[in-house]
Enzyme design. Structure first.
Site, short mmCIF file in Angstrom:
data_model
loop_
_atom_site.label_atom_id
_atom_site.label_comp_id
_atom_site.label_asym_id
_atom_site.label_seq_id
_atom_site.Cartn_x
_atom_site.Cartn_y
_atom_site.Cartn_z
N HIS A 197 21.04 81.68 19.29
CA HIS A 197 21.88 82.15 20.39
C HIS A 197 21.99 83.67 20.44
O HIS A 197 22.33 84.23 21.48
CB HIS A 197 23.28 81.54 20.29
CG HIS A 197 23.30 80.07 20.48
ND1 HIS A 197 23.80 79.45 21.62
CD2 HIS A 197 22.85 79.05 19.69
CE1 HIS A 197 23.65 78.14 21.52
NE2 HIS A 197 23.07 77.87 20.35
N HIS A 235 32.15 73.64 16.06
CA HIS A 235 30.74 73.84 15.69
C HIS A 235 30.64 75.03 14.75
O HIS A 235 29.99 74.97 13.71
CB HIS A 235 29.93 74.05 16.96
CG HIS A 235 28.46 74.26 16.73
ND1 HIS A 235 27.64 73.28 16.24
CD2 HIS A 235 27.67 75.35 16.92
CE1 HIS A 235 26.40 73.74 16.14
NE2 HIS A 235 26.40 75.00 16.55
N ASP A 265 27.29 75.45 22.05
CA ASP A 265 26.99 74.21 21.31
C ASP A 265 28.24 73.38 21.04
O ASP A 265 28.27 72.59 20.10
CB ASP A 265 26.31 74.54 19.98
CG ASP A 265 24.87 74.99 20.13
OD1 ASP A 265 24.37 75.00 21.27
OD2 ASP A 265 24.26 75.36 19.11
N HIS A 278 21.50 73.28 24.95
CA HIS A 278 20.36 72.51 24.45
C HIS A 278 20.08 71.31 25.34
O HIS A 278 21.00 70.70 25.89
CB HIS A 278 20.61 72.01 23.02
CG HIS A 278 20.61 73.07 21.98
ND1 HIS A 278 19.47 73.54 21.38
CD2 HIS A 278 21.64 73.78 21.45
CE1 HIS A 278 19.79 74.48 20.50
NE2 HIS A 278 21.10 74.64 20.53
#
Length: 273
Positions: A72, A123, A147, A185
């Site tokens: 990222h 996360h 994420d 993603h």
């Protein structure tokens, strides 16, 4: 499955266009642009961004970062020579400096677009999301959630706790249903396979799975999703649904509390094949 070079451009009222730039095996770098200036979210790789800037003759005005993982932030420094504005990122994480450090509740304006910063630990410990609320009847709200929330799933708990992630997802699930969910993603089909194991009789899930399979078979993206869609099919947002609760209890949930249901689902997903 090979990715297309660029996702279709989707208009916003401002006028602003939303573009997904594929990176690595399954990452998306999200770009907003008005035909002249652009911002990007989570540029783990500079190459797709530089290619898009060049092909569309855009100036890079800002970089938004949700968390510190390399896929990222890996392209941030390589983009600085063409960056005409600032890098914005989480105050409680170590991302490439210099950048403007943000905490939940902060608001920023980039290219005339207002973003609210939402703390979403789980996360990673300091993960943030960027939310743009709709300001016109025909303009969609947009969420860049990194994420934390995926279509049909959620991120692994690398640094946070199940309670933190469950709370973070609850905050995102409370956003307007039409909000576009721009996660980082293309994990959707794998997530939906697990979701179907959790809730095999969910007709919304069956229909969405078929749509996503058709998208991928055509070389198209499954994203962005919407908050309303995720509320219907994402087991991690459905921890109070009887069928989801029963599946989690059958897989070792300590109790029927939403946090324990979430924790059992996340552990089950970790080992699911």
């Amino acid at each position: 499955m090979p990715f297309p070079i660029l996702a279709p451009v989707m208009p916003m009222k401002m006028p602003m266009n939303l573009l997904a730039l594929p990176a690595f095996n399954d990452n998306y770098i999200w770009m907003l642009h008005d035909g002249r200036d652009a911002m990007v979210v989570d540029p783990g790789d500079s190459a797709p961004v530089l290619a898009a800037l060049s092909s569309l003759s855009l100036n890079l005005e800002a970089i938004l970062v949700t968390h510190h993982h390399g896929d990222h932030v890996g392209g941030v420094d390589a983009l600085r020579p063409v960056l005409q504005g600032e890098v914005f990122g989480p105050a409680r994480e170590n991302i490439p400096r210099p950048y403007r450090a943000l905490n939940g509740g902060d608001c920023i304006s980039v290219m005339g677009i207002e973003f609210e910063v939402i703390d979403v630990p789980g996360h990673t410990a300091g993960h943030i999301a960027f939310f743009h609320a709709a300001t016109h009847a025909n303009e969609p709200a947009t969420l860049f959630c990194g994420d934390t929330l995926f279509s049909g799933g959620c991120g692994r708990l690398f640094e946070g706790t199940a309670a933190q992630m469950h709370h973070s997802l609850g905050r995102l699930a409370a956003l307007p249903g039409s909000t576009r969910v721009c996660c980082a993603h293309e994990y959707t089909l794998a997530n939906l396979k697990f979701a179907s194991a959790v809730e095999p009789h969910n007709d919304n899930l069956k229909a969405y799975t078929q749509w996503c399979q058709n998208q991928r078979a055509a070389g198209l993206f499954t994203l962005p999703s919407t908050v309303a869609q995720e509320q219907k099919i994402n087991p991690f947002l459905r921890c109070t649904e009887p069928a989801v609760m029963q599946s989690a209890l059958d897989h070792g949930a300590a109790s029927s509390s939403p946090t324990d249901i979430f924790a059992a689902l996340r552990q089950w997903k970790n080992n699911y094949r």
